[in-house]
Scaffold this motif. Structure first.
Motif, PDB file in Angstrom:
ATOM      1  N   GLY A   1      -2.524   2.001  -4.781  1.00 41.38           N
ATOM      2  CA  GLY A   1      -1.906   3.323  -4.823  1.00 41.38           C
ATOM      3  C   GLY A   1      -2.951   4.551  -4.874  1.00 41.38           C
ATOM      4  N   CYS A   2      -2.006   5.656  -5.064  1.00 51.89           N
ATOM      5  CA  CYS A   2      -3.035   6.888  -5.199  1.00 51.89           C
ATOM      6  C   CYS A   2      -3.721   6.656  -6.710  1.00 51.89           C
ATOM      7  CB  CYS A   2      -2.316   8.067  -5.329  1.00 51.89           C
ATOM      8  SG  CYS A   2      -1.225   8.153  -3.860  1.00 51.89           S
ATOM      9  N   HIS A   3      -4.886   7.433  -6.741  1.00 47.35           N
ATOM     10  CA  HIS A   3      -5.612   7.515  -8.163  1.00 47.35           C
ATOM     11  C   HIS A   3      -4.916   7.924  -9.065  1.00 47.35           C
ATOM     12  CE1 HIS A   3      -9.606   5.966  -6.894  1.00 47.35           C
ATOM     13  NE2 HIS A   3      -9.209   6.539  -5.764  1.00 47.35           N
TER      14      HIS A   3
ATOM     15  N   LEU B   1       0.786  -1.338   0.041  1.00 49.93           N
ATOM     16  CA  LEU B   1      -0.098  -0.090  -0.037  1.00 49.93           C
ATOM     17  C   LEU B   1       0.753   1.328  -0.117  1.00 49.93           C
ATOM     18  CD1 LEU B   1      -2.248  -2.175   0.739  1.00 49.93           C
ATOM     19  CD2 LEU B   1      -2.987  -0.503   2.603  1.00 49.93           C
ATOM     20  N   CYS B   2       0.526   2.213  -0.842  1.00 49.61           N
ATOM     21  CA  CYS B   2       1.368   3.294  -0.892  1.00 49.61           C
ATOM     22  C   CYS B   2       0.898   4.134   0.412  1.00 49.61           C
ATOM     23  CB  CYS B   2       0.665   4.114  -1.997  1.00 49.61           C
ATOM     24  SG  CYS B   2       0.647   5.851  -1.879  1.00 49.61           S
ATOM     25  N   ASN B   3       2.113   4.838   0.861  1.00 48.46           N
ATOM     26  CA  ASN B   3       2.031   5.446   2.218  1.00 48.46           C
ATOM     27  C   ASN B   3       1.078   6.578   2.064  1.00 48.46           C
ATOM     28  OD1 ASN B   3       2.943   6.097   4.874  1.00 48.46           O
ATOM     29  ND2 ASN B   3       3.866   7.982   3.738  1.00 48.46           N
ATOM     30  N   TRP B   4       0.746   7.274   1.268  1.00 47.38           N
ATOM     31  CA  TRP B   4      -0.105   8.561   1.204  1.00 47.38           C
ATOM     32  C   TRP B   4      -1.303   8.449   0.801  1.00 47.38           C
ATOM     33  CZ3 TRP B   4       2.967  12.189   3.010  1.00 47.38           C
ATOM     34  CH2 TRP B   4       4.474  12.074   2.889  1.00 47.38           C
ATOM     35  N   CYS B   5      -1.774   7.488   0.000  1.00 48.24           N
ATOM     36  CA  CYS B   5      -3.074   7.278  -0.275  1.00 48.24           C
ATOM     37  C   CYS B   5      -3.733   6.001   0.456  1.00 48.24           C
ATOM     38  CB  CYS B   5      -3.654   7.455  -1.706  1.00 48.24           C
ATOM     39  SG  CYS B   5      -3.371   9.001  -2.304  1.00 48.24           S
TER      40      CYS B   5
ATOM     41  N   VAL C   1       4.559   1.116   1.464  1.00 50.28           N
ATOM     42  CA  VAL C   1       5.513   1.484   0.630  1.00 50.28           C
ATOM     43  C   VAL C   1       5.487   2.968   0.202  1.00 50.28           C
ATOM     44  CG1 VAL C   1       6.007  -0.754  -0.614  1.00 50.28           C
ATOM     45  CG2 VAL C   1       4.252   0.737  -1.460  1.00 50.28           C
ATOM     46  N   PRO C   2       6.489   3.826  -0.038  1.00 48.72           N
ATOM     47  CA  PRO C   2       6.460   5.077  -0.175  1.00 48.72           C
ATOM     48  C   PRO C   2       5.471   5.659  -1.401  1.00 48.72           C
ATOM     49  CG  PRO C   2       8.769   4.429  -0.497  1.00 48.72           C
ATOM     50  CD  PRO C   2       7.960   3.212  -0.295  1.00 48.72           C
ATOM     51  N   CYS C   3       5.544   4.612  -2.428  1.00 46.09           N
ATOM     52  CA  CYS C   3       4.583   5.083  -3.689  1.00 46.09           C
ATOM     53  C   CYS C   3       4.346   3.640  -4.411  1.00 46.09           C
ATOM     54  CB  CYS C   3       5.144   5.851  -4.642  1.00 46.09           C
ATOM     55  SG  CYS C   3       4.644   6.236  -6.327  1.00 46.09           S
ATOM     56  N   SER C   4       3.324   3.660  -5.125  1.00 45.15           N
ATOM     57  CA  SER C   4       2.966   2.219  -5.867  1.00 45.15           C
ATOM     58  C   SER C   4       4.237   1.909  -6.854  1.00 45.15           C
ATOM     59  CB  SER C   4       1.664   2.413  -6.637  1.00 45.15           C
ATOM     60  OG  SER C   4       1.628   3.587  -7.437  1.00 45.15           O
ATOM     61  N   GLY C   5       4.792   3.254  -7.197  1.00 44.08           N
ATOM     62  CA  GLY C   5       6.057   3.158  -8.256  1.00 44.08           C
ATOM     63  C   GLY C   5       7.031   2.367  -7.765  1.00 44.08           C
TER      64      GLY C   5
ATOM     65  N   ASP D   1      -2.935  11.446  -9.001  1.00 38.59           N
ATOM     66  CA  ASP D   1      -2.932  12.122  -7.527  1.00 38.59           C
ATOM     67  C   ASP D   1      -1.570  11.571  -6.962  1.00 38.59           C
ATOM     68  OD1 ASP D   1      -5.491  13.295  -7.550  1.00 38.59           O
ATOM     69  OD2 ASP D   1      -6.231  11.568  -6.438  1.00 38.59           O
ATOM     70  N   CYS D   2      -0.667  10.904  -7.686  1.00 38.31           N
ATOM     71  CA  CYS D   2       0.512  10.539  -6.925  1.00 38.31           C
ATOM     72  C   CYS D   2       1.300  11.544  -6.540  1.00 38.31           C
ATOM     73  CB  CYS D   2       1.330   9.765  -8.156  1.00 38.31           C
ATOM     74  SG  CYS D   2       3.063   9.176  -7.642  1.00 38.31           S
ATOM     75  N   HIS D   3       1.704  11.289  -5.286  1.00 34.42           N
ATOM     76  CA  HIS D   3       2.420  12.417  -4.543  1.00 34.42           C
ATOM     77  C   HIS D   3       4.078  12.469  -5.081  1.00 34.42           C
ATOM     78  CE1 HIS D   3       0.108  13.036  -0.826  1.00 34.42           C
ATOM     79  NE2 HIS D   3      -0.763  12.512  -1.700  1.00 34.42           N
ATOM     80  N   TYR D   4       4.490  11.559  -6.234  1.00 34.73           N
ATOM     81  CA  TYR D   4       5.692  11.514  -6.786  1.00 34.73           C
ATOM     82  C   TYR D   4       5.339  12.033  -8.466  1.00 34.73           C
ATOM     83  CZ  TYR D   4       7.080  10.011  -2.397  1.00 34.73           C
ATOM     84  OH  TYR D   4       7.269   9.874  -1.108  1.00 34.73           O
ATOM     85  N   SER D   5       4.206  12.273  -8.295  1.00 32.24           N
ATOM     86  CA  SER D   5       3.483  12.873  -9.964  1.00 32.24           C
ATOM     87  C   SER D   5       3.069  11.752 -10.869  1.00 32.24           C
ATOM     88  CB  SER D   5       4.711  13.882 -10.245  1.00 32.24           C
ATOM     89  OG  SER D   5       4.881  13.798 -11.660  1.00 32.24           O
TER      90      SER D   5
HETATM   91 FE1  FES Z   1       0.856   7.077  -3.801  1.00 34.95          FE
HETATM   92 FE2  FES Z   1       2.634   7.260  -5.850  1.00 34.95          FE
HETATM   93  S1  FES Z   1       1.028   6.229  -5.972  1.00 34.95           S
HETATM   94  S2  FES Z   1       2.508   8.333  -4.018  1.00 34.95           S
END
Ligand code: FES
Length: 482
Positions: free
Chosen positions: A69-71, A15-19, A43-47, A74-78
């Motif tokens: 992850g984020c939609h 799971l992405c940390n941010w979403c 994890v920090p990001c789905s990437g 919406d990814c926090h790392y773009s």
């Molecule tokens: Fe959530 Fe990139 S998918 S920060």
């Protein structure tokens, strides 16, 4: 105790940390009822989710893996989730060739405010895994040994021609040689029916150059070691795709490489040749007619028909002439691209998931873990730092189990996703004849289906699909999974 009926299964969630982690937290705070089968790894990001995380979890006892992850946008790392989407979709299409049901893996998007959606996702996925039941283990599968049927119709007549152009090729190489560090080609090996690489540095070396259906190895594997130097290379059509892929990835510079080419009429499957020759003391002669190579060993003549004894890759080859060359010699061979399923892949396509698991169990028991497949691969360029040898992080053990060996093969195949040109060197180099090319072919097929027929190594300016993304992917419909 799970809210679902029966015993808990093992499901791993990345799971992405941010979403999504926030979404799971929101569901927990709201006391939303959820199954307890899921073990969450933040994890920090789905990437950040390497497809190998998923493979490793599935090989080591997970019954299902969920990535969230984020939609998109919406990814926090773009763009992390855009890159992840391509990789994860390719992985999903790759799993069945290993004998793993692709429904055991899903990826989706959940935002931090979507507690209710998280509850729905985790409940649905867990139910799906419970419906499938515990995942079958490779170690428990009854080993199955089957061989591919090589009775294939080629896209073009296979033959042994183009020898007449060899002298012209030598003249062209000699003319260029003073400007080059060396020119890579083939020379006779232990006898006239076997070739080895040739590094031509003097005009006398050029005399040793040979051409024909015994030129099986791909000389492009040596190019990265000449990076920064002026070098020439003689290529068949399939070899030229490896050169182009190396150019695509900036592993060599176009201005440093001079490409000499002759059209290829097919190469022999040397495993079949050696099997037919059996034990022999000397090869007295190798002769050709248009369609056959005739080897005389210890006084007995053995005829090899190119239409029957070519390497599997040659039947579906649509690039007998080099896709990129500075010096083209011989008569160009034109082929209309067609849809030929490679024999190794056709063998697996005809099997059930259980049979594929058994097949790989049987094949991996034979694997020596000699790494010849990796070392012969022209696109396996980080072998000095290969993660299969790494102890930090410790991806693999040295255990001689079928599971570890298949994991190594999976690492190799996934690292070639969108990069493999299908030259077949991995399989040709295998001393025990494991059809490992099928793993690369399945990934290449998935990449072609997902990314508008993309094939690696056709145009130097193309970007390999897993190094890029589209905001709206035409052929990826991840939102269909609810
Ligand atoms: Fe959530 Fe990139 S998918 S920060």
């Amino acid at each position: 105790m799970s809210v679902l009926e029966g015993k808990e299964l093992r499901i791993v969630g990345f799971l992405c940390n941010w979403c999504s982690y926030g979404g799971a937290d929101t569901a927990g705070v709201a006391r939303a009822t959820q199954p307890t089968d899921l073990r969450i790894i933040r994890v920090p990001c789905s990437g950040r989710v390497d497809p190998l995380f998923i493979i490793k979890a599935l090989f080591n006892g997970a019954d299902g893996v969920l990535v969230s992850g984020c939609h998109p946008r919406d990814c926090h790392y773009s763009a992390g989730n855009f890159y992840a989407r391509r990789r994860l979709e390719v992985l999903k299409q790759f799993l069945p060739v290993l004998g793993i049901d692709d429904r055991r893996f899903a990826y989706t998007w959940v935002s931090a405010s979507e507690g209710q959606r998280w509850q729905h996702v985790v409940t649905q996925f867990t139910k799906q895994i419970h419906d499938l039941g515990p995942a079958p283990r490779l170690e428990d599968a009854e080993p199955l040994l089957k061989v591919a049927d090589m009775a294939l119709t080629a896209l073009r007549p296979l033959g042994t021609g183009q020898h007449a152009a060899l002298d012209a090729l030598k003249v062209a190489i000699r003319a260029k040689l003073p400007e080059l560090e060396c020119v890579i080609g083939w020379q006779q090996g232990r006898d006239a029916a076997h070739t080895v690489p040739l590094f031509m540095r003097t005009p006398e070396d050029v005399d040793k150059l040979v051409w024909g259906p015994f030129n099986v190895c791909n000389p492009a594997v040596y190019l990265p070691s000449f990076k920064g130097k002026k070098v020439g290379i003689v290529v068949k059509g399939c070899d030229s795709r490896s050169v182009v892929e190396l150019l695509q990835e900036n592993l060599i510079a176009r201005e440093d490489v001079t490409i000499f080419s002759l059209p290829c009429e097919g190469t022999l499957d040397m495993a079949r040749v050696d099997q037919e020759l059996g034990r022999y003391t000397t090869i007295e002669n190798v002769a050709y007619d248009d369609a056959h190579a005739i080897i005389t060993a210890d006084g007995a003549a053995h005829s090899f028909c190119m239409a029957d004894c070519a390497q599997g890759k040659c039947y579906g080859c649509a690039t007998p002439s080099a896709v990129l060359a500075d010096e083209r010699l011989g008569t160009s061979v034109e082929v209309t691209p067609g849809d030929v399923t490679p024999p190794e892949l056709a063998l697996l396509d005809a099997m059930t998931l259980e049979e594929r698991l058994s097949f790989w169990h049987g094949q991996m028991q034979r694997c020596l873990r000699c790494y010849a497949c990796r070392n012969a691969c022209p696109m396996c360029v980080c072998r000095d730092y290969c993660i299969s040898d790494s102890r930090a992080p410790h991806w693999m053990t040295q255990e001689a189990s079928a599971k570890e060996k298949l994991f190594f093969q999976t690492i190799h195949a996934l690292h070639l996703a969108g990069r493999c040109t299908g030259c077949g060197e991995c399989q040709r180099a295998c001393p025990v004849g494991i059809p490992i090319l099928a793993l690369r072919q399945q990934i290449a097929r998935a990449v072609a289906q997902l990314f508008d027929g993309y094939k690696a190594g056709l145009h130097p300016e193309n970007v390999p699909p897993l190094l890029g993304y589209e905001v709206v992917e035409q052929n990826i419909h991840e939102r269909d999974w609810k």
